[in-house]
Design a protein around this motif. Structure first.
Motif, PDB file in Angstrom:
ATOM      1  N   THR A 188     157.697  45.903   8.902  1.00 50.80           N
ATOM      2  CA  THR A 188     155.890  46.427   8.091  1.00 50.80           C
ATOM      3  C   THR A 188     155.431  45.719   9.797  1.00 50.80           C
ATOM      4  OG1 THR A 188     156.041  45.989   6.144  1.00 50.80           O
ATOM      5  CG2 THR A 188     154.116  46.313   7.169  1.00 50.80           C
ATOM      6  N   ILE A 189     154.849  47.003  10.527  1.00 45.39           N
ATOM      7  CA  ILE A 189     153.720  46.234  11.687  1.00 45.39           C
ATOM      8  C   ILE A 189     152.629  46.551  11.449  1.00 45.39           C
ATOM      9  CG2 ILE A 189     153.309  46.966  13.424  1.00 45.39           C
ATOM     10  CD1 ILE A 189     155.674  48.177  14.060  1.00 45.39           C
ATOM     11  N   HIS A 190     151.599  45.821  11.405  1.00 49.71           N
ATOM     12  CA  HIS A 190     150.605  46.391  10.929  1.00 49.71           C
ATOM     13  C   HIS A 190     149.569  46.354  12.254  1.00 49.71           C
ATOM     14  CE1 HIS A 190     150.574  44.594   6.679  1.00 49.71           C
ATOM     15  NE2 HIS A 190     151.596  43.730   6.590  1.00 49.71           N
ATOM     16  N   ILE A 191     149.132  47.006  12.675  1.00 51.96           N
ATOM     17  CA  ILE A 191     148.110  46.760  13.697  1.00 51.96           C
ATOM     18  C   ILE A 191     146.059  46.715  13.370  1.00 51.96           C
ATOM     19  CG2 ILE A 191     147.099  48.515  15.349  1.00 51.96           C
ATOM     20  CD1 ILE A 191     149.826  50.679  14.963  1.00 51.96           C
ATOM     21  N   SER A 241     157.243  54.898   7.296  1.00 54.13           N
ATOM     22  CA  SER A 241     155.893  55.136   6.288  1.00 54.13           C
ATOM     23  C   SER A 241     154.556  54.289   6.951  1.00 54.13           C
ATOM     24  CB  SER A 241     156.002  54.539   5.570  1.00 54.13           C
ATOM     25  OG  SER A 241     157.086  55.064   4.154  1.00 54.13           O
ATOM     26  N   ILE A 242     153.780  55.808   6.899  1.00 55.92           N
ATOM     27  CA  ILE A 242     152.678  55.167   8.346  1.00 55.92           C
ATOM     28  C   ILE A 242     151.075  55.040   6.439  1.00 55.92           C
ATOM     29  CG2 ILE A 242     150.799  56.378   9.584  1.00 55.92           C
ATOM     30  CD1 ILE A 242     153.655  57.267  10.693  1.00 55.92           C
ATOM     31  N   ALA A 243     150.209  54.825   6.779  1.00 56.06           N
ATOM     32  CA  ALA A 243     148.951  54.653   5.971  1.00 56.06           C
ATOM     33  C   ALA A 243     148.298  54.035   6.672  1.00 56.06           C
ATOM     34  CB  ALA A 243     149.486  54.072   4.761  1.00 56.06           C
ATOM     35  N   GLY A 244     146.695  54.597   6.682  1.00 55.70           N
ATOM     36  CA  GLY A 244     145.491  53.725   7.219  1.00 55.70           C
ATOM     37  C   GLY A 244     145.180  54.547   7.988  1.00 55.70           C
ATOM     38  N   GLY A 245     144.104  54.138   9.207  1.00 57.90           N
ATOM     39  CA  GLY A 245     143.270  54.580   9.533  1.00 57.90           C
ATOM     40  C   GLY A 245     142.024  55.020   9.343  1.00 57.90           C
ATOM     41  N   PRO A 246     141.585  55.745  10.301  1.00 56.27           N
ATOM     42  CA  PRO A 246     141.909  56.757  10.801  1.00 56.27           C
ATOM     43  C   PRO A 246     141.676  56.039  13.070  1.00 56.27           C
ATOM     44  CG  PRO A 246     139.720  57.429  10.136  1.00 56.27           C
ATOM     45  CD  PRO A 246     140.153  56.132   9.654  1.00 56.27           C
ATOM     46  N   MET A 263     138.839  55.358  22.370  1.00 57.25           N
ATOM     47  CA  MET A 263     139.763  55.182  21.454  1.00 57.25           C
ATOM     48  C   MET A 263     139.123  54.139  20.190  1.00 57.25           C
ATOM     49  SD  MET A 263     143.024  57.397  22.761  1.00 57.25           S
ATOM     50  CE  MET A 263     143.005  57.438  24.302  1.00 57.25           C
ATOM     51  N   ILE A 264     139.241  54.096  19.760  1.00 51.92           N
ATOM     52  CA  ILE A 264     139.206  52.917  18.269  1.00 51.92           C
ATOM     53  C   ILE A 264     139.373  53.677  17.378  1.00 51.92           C
ATOM     54  CG2 ILE A 264     137.534  51.252  17.308  1.00 51.92           C
ATOM     55  CD1 ILE A 264     135.261  52.002  18.998  1.00 51.92           C
ATOM     56  N   LEU A 265     140.255  52.337  16.586  1.00 49.07           N
ATOM     57  CA  LEU A 265     140.572  52.343  15.424  1.00 49.07           C
ATOM     58  C   LEU A 265     139.894  51.687  14.340  1.00 49.07           C
ATOM     59  CD1 LEU A 265     143.689  53.420  13.902  1.00 49.07           C
ATOM     60  CD2 LEU A 265     144.643  50.315  13.633  1.00 49.07           C
ATOM     61  N   GLU A 266     139.842  52.516  13.579  1.00 45.53           N
ATOM     62  CA  GLU A 266     137.903  52.598  12.770  1.00 45.53           C
ATOM     63  C   GLU A 266     138.249  51.397  11.180  1.00 45.53           C
ATOM     64  OE1 GLU A 266     135.108  55.448  11.066  1.00 45.53           O
ATOM     65  OE2 GLU A 266     137.178  55.648   9.850  1.00 45.53           O
ATOM     66  N   SER A 267     139.842  51.656  11.011  1.00 43.12           N
ATOM     67  CA  SER A 267     140.776  50.738   9.937  1.00 43.12           C
ATOM     68  C   SER A 267     142.272  50.364   9.860  1.00 43.12           C
ATOM     69  CB  SER A 267     139.823  51.233   8.277  1.00 43.12           C
ATOM     70  OG  SER A 267     140.464  52.151   8.357  1.00 43.12           O
ATOM     71  N   PRO A 268     142.824  49.281   9.686  1.00 45.91           N
ATOM     72  CA  PRO A 268     143.999  48.832  10.350  1.00 45.91           C
ATOM     73  C   PRO A 268     144.368  49.585   9.694  1.00 45.91           C
ATOM     74  CG  PRO A 268     142.880  46.841   9.343  1.00 45.91           C
ATOM     75  CD  PRO A 268     141.460  47.740   9.069  1.00 45.91           C
ATOM     76  N   MET A 269     146.037  50.027  10.122  1.00 45.04           N
ATOM     77  CA  MET A 269     146.865  51.109  10.255  1.00 45.04           C
ATOM     78  C   MET A 269     148.619  49.958   9.768  1.00 45.04           C
ATOM     79  SD  MET A 269     148.482  53.836  12.307  1.00 45.04           S
ATOM     80  CE  MET A 269     146.647  54.322  12.112  1.00 45.04           C
ATOM     81  N   LEU A 317     141.222  60.932  13.527  1.00 47.32           N
ATOM     82  CA  LEU A 317     142.245  61.461  13.308  1.00 47.32           C
ATOM     83  C   LEU A 317     143.014  60.392  12.764  1.00 47.32           C
ATOM     84  CD1 LEU A 317     144.624  63.489  14.360  1.00 47.32           C
ATOM     85  CD2 LEU A 317     145.269  61.572  16.407  1.00 47.32           C
ATOM     86  N   TRP A 318     143.905  61.127  11.333  1.00 49.61           N
ATOM     87  CA  TRP A 318     144.656  60.387  10.883  1.00 49.61           C
ATOM     88  C   TRP A 318     146.042  61.043  10.981  1.00 49.61           C
ATOM     89  CZ3 TRP A 318     139.923  62.547   9.677  1.00 49.61           C
ATOM     90  CH2 TRP A 318     139.013  61.742   8.645  1.00 49.61           C
ATOM     91  N   LEU A 319     146.867  59.750  11.092  1.00 47.53           N
ATOM     92  CA  LEU A 319     148.425  60.558  10.473  1.00 47.53           C
ATOM     93  C   LEU A 319     149.037  59.481   8.997  1.00 47.53           C
ATOM     94  CD1 LEU A 319     151.030  61.916  11.133  1.00 47.53           C
ATOM     95  CD2 LEU A 319     151.228  59.785  12.418  1.00 47.53           C
ATOM     96  N   ARG A 320     148.977  60.008   7.868  1.00 50.63           N
ATOM     97  CA  ARG A 320     149.816  59.420   7.048  1.00 50.63           C
ATOM     98  C   ARG A 320     151.198  60.394   6.356  1.00 50.63           C
ATOM     99  NH1 ARG A 320     143.497  58.071   3.867  1.00 50.63           N
ATOM    100  NH2 ARG A 320     142.939  56.654   5.096  1.00 50.63           N
ATOM    101  N   GLY A 321     151.876  59.402   5.347  1.00 47.55           N
ATOM    102  CA  GLY A 321     152.802  59.475   4.961  1.00 47.55           C
ATOM    103  C   GLY A 321     154.245  59.286   5.495  1.00 47.55           C
ATOM    104  N   ASP A 322     154.975  59.584   4.743  1.00 40.22           N
ATOM    105  CA  ASP A 322     156.673  59.259   5.345  1.00 40.22           C
ATOM    106  C   ASP A 322     157.586  60.439   5.823  1.00 40.22           C
ATOM    107  OD1 ASP A 322     156.255  56.899   3.024  1.00 40.22           O
ATOM    108  OD2 ASP A 322     156.329  58.556   1.573  1.00 40.22           O
ATOM    109  N   ALA A 323     158.600  59.844   6.357  1.00 41.89           N
ATOM    110  CA  ALA A 323     159.128  60.642   7.055  1.00 41.89           C
ATOM    111  C   ALA A 323     160.458  60.001   6.833  1.00 41.89           C
ATOM    112  CB  ALA A 323     159.091  61.372   8.722  1.00 41.89           C
ATOM    113  N   SER A 324     162.258  60.827   7.257  1.00 45.90           N
ATOM    114  CA  SER A 324     163.136  59.880   6.871  1.00 45.90           C
ATOM    115  C   SER A 324     164.118  61.133   7.331  1.00 45.90           C
ATOM    116  CB  SER A 324     162.913  60.296   5.512  1.00 45.90           C
ATOM    117  OG  SER A 324     164.631  59.985   4.935  1.00 45.90           O
ATOM    118  N   LEU A 325     165.441  60.337   8.232  1.00 49.48           N
ATOM    119  CA  LEU A 325     166.263  61.060   8.654  1.00 49.48           C
ATOM    120  C   LEU A 325     167.207  61.784   7.061  1.00 49.48           C
ATOM    121  CD1 LEU A 325     167.361  59.358  11.461  1.00 49.48           C
ATOM    122  CD2 LEU A 325     165.784  61.477  11.385  1.00 49.48           C
ATOM    123  N   ARG A 326     166.955  60.935   5.804  1.00 45.94           N
ATOM    124  CA  ARG A 326     167.414  61.782   5.047  1.00 45.94           C
ATOM    125  C   ARG A 326     166.816  61.500   4.008  1.00 45.94           C
ATOM    126  NH1 ARG A 326     173.033  57.478   4.271  1.00 45.94           N
ATOM    127  NH2 ARG A 326     174.278  58.092   6.785  1.00 45.94           N
ATOM    128  N   GLY A 327     166.770  63.115   2.992  1.00 45.30           N
ATOM    129  CA  GLY A 327     165.658  62.836   2.015  1.00 45.30           C
ATOM    130  C   GLY A 327     164.643  63.384   1.561  1.00 45.30           C
TER     131      GLY A 327
END
Length: 391
Positions: A260-263, A291-296, A275-281, A304-314
């Motif tokens: 897990t990476i907390h930015i 999986s990505i959550a938080g921002g924008p 460019m400023i991160l308004e809330s932690p990501m 700019l928001w980028l959220r959700g899940d990406a997978s090579l499988r499933g």
């Protein structure tokens, strides 16, 4: 009693071929000494795009006693040819063992650089290890390995203390005048320390670089700091080209499954655009998923928001949303026509990696391009079953 033995051998692995030949003279004595002369040693390595050979001679002696004591020295001198002019190579090795304490030392030197290593291991596994190495020019090494032509010098030294199963090691690195295809670097200096804490590897480090240029993009200076924690490490990055163009990043990394990476902080200035991160990501990295959550992320007045899940499988479900993007910022970054107006957009990726499904919508207010007025635009698009539709 003495004897001379000729040795030959060949090793094959994939596209690599290592050939060796030598003549060794053995001279045992009644008091337990063993002396031998490396009368002739030749070695040649042929690999994909690599050709290197080494030839020379040397001598060695070893003395052992019934109680296990050991005293030995080896010296070798010869010539090395790695595609550049022939150069002299010298290698020395010493090893002693007395009362359960083992000590060893290695020295190697050539026109390309030098290497020195010394170590001591006590009966209670207390460890002492020191090293330093210098490469005077990277070019012959990269040439031998058929890598892109690269020049520069590298120096490193360090030490380890503690025990064999839980050492604490510190290393320094100094890199200067690096030049390769599309990149130059004036200096990079770093220091790092690794240790075991509660059975887990931890550490801290700091690196600084000056005057980096990559394909026309330049960076005046940058500093990276890393500090180990009980669960991972903290990271702080500060990169500066000018006061108007700089970036700062603060993050915490928790190592596990997933990692897990907390930015917590992103703040930058690029071409006068903030460019400023308004809330932690939070980013979770699995073996084959993210999986990505938080921002924008605030880009000027836009979000700019980028959220959700990406997978090579499933299945995957990744969403991007853009709100109030001033198109004049894009013009400033790209150097293209002067565009004025606001842009909003949404994009969603579902399906699987092998059969993704994309839904896209972009819409703007009234536009001006190089001073000429244009009506608002609306764009929608889909990608489904490998078929794209755009309106």
């Amino acid at each position: 009693l003495s004897d001379v033995v000729e040795l030959s051998g060949q090793g094959l692995s994939g596209n690599s071929d290592l050939q060796m030949h030598g003549a060794v003279g053995f001279f045992p004595t009644l008091d337990g000494n063993l002396k031998f002369d490396l009368q002739q040693i030749q070695a040649a390595l042929f690999a994909a795009g690599v050709k290197a050979d080494l030839s020379g001679a040397g001598n060695a002696r070893f003395h052992t006693t019934p109680d296990g004591a050991l005293d030995g020295k080896l010296a070798f001198s010869g010539q090395s040819n790695t595609g550049s002019p022939m150069e002299q190579v010298a290698i020395e090795l010493e090893a002693t063992r007395n009362g359960g304490t083992l000590e060893a030392m290695v020295h190697a030197q050539s026109a390309h650089g030098r290497l020195a290593i010394s170590t001591k291991l006590e009966p209670d596994e207390a460890l002492t290890l020191d090293w330093n190495a210098r490469v005077n020019n990277l070019y012959p090494i990269f040439q031998t390995l058929s890598l892109p032509d690269t020049t520069g010098t590298v120096f490193t030294n360090g030490s380890c203390r503690g025990t064999l199963d839980a050492p604490k090691c510190t290393a320094w690195l100094d890199i200067n005048r690096i030049a390769t295809a599309g990149m130059t670097l004036d200096t990079m200096k770093g220091k790092g320390t690794l240790w075991f804490k509660k059975g887990r590897l931890s550490g801290e480090g700091r690196a600084e670089l000056r005057e980096l240029m990559v394909s026309g993009w330049s960076l005046r200076e940058a500093t990276l700091q890393v500090a180990g924690t009980d669960s991972g490490f903290d990271l702080v990055l500060d990169a500066i080209e000018t006061e108007e163009q700089r970036a700062d990043l603060v993050a915490q990394v928790v190592v596990g499954t997933p990692t897990t990476i907390h930015i917590t902080q992103v703040q930058s200035q690029l071409a006068g655009i903030s460019m400023i991160l308004e809330s932690p990501m939070e980013i979770q990295l699995g073996r084959r998923s993210v999986s990505i959550a938080g921002g924008p992320l605030l880009i000027g007045e836009a979000k700019l928001w980028l959220r959700g899940d990406a997978s090579l499988r499933g299945k995957q479900n990744l969403t991007m949303k853009l709100q109030d993007m001033n198109l004049s910022l894009v013009s400033r970054l790209t150097g293209g026509p002067v565009v004025e107006g606001l842009l909003d957009g949404d994009a969603q990726i579902t399906g699987t990696a092998s059969r993704p499904r994309l839904e896209l919508a972009m819409y703007s207010g009234p536009l001006k391009i190089d001073g000429k007025s244009f009506a608002p635009i609306n764009v929608t698009g889909t990608l489904k079953d490998q078929r794209a539709d755009l309106t």
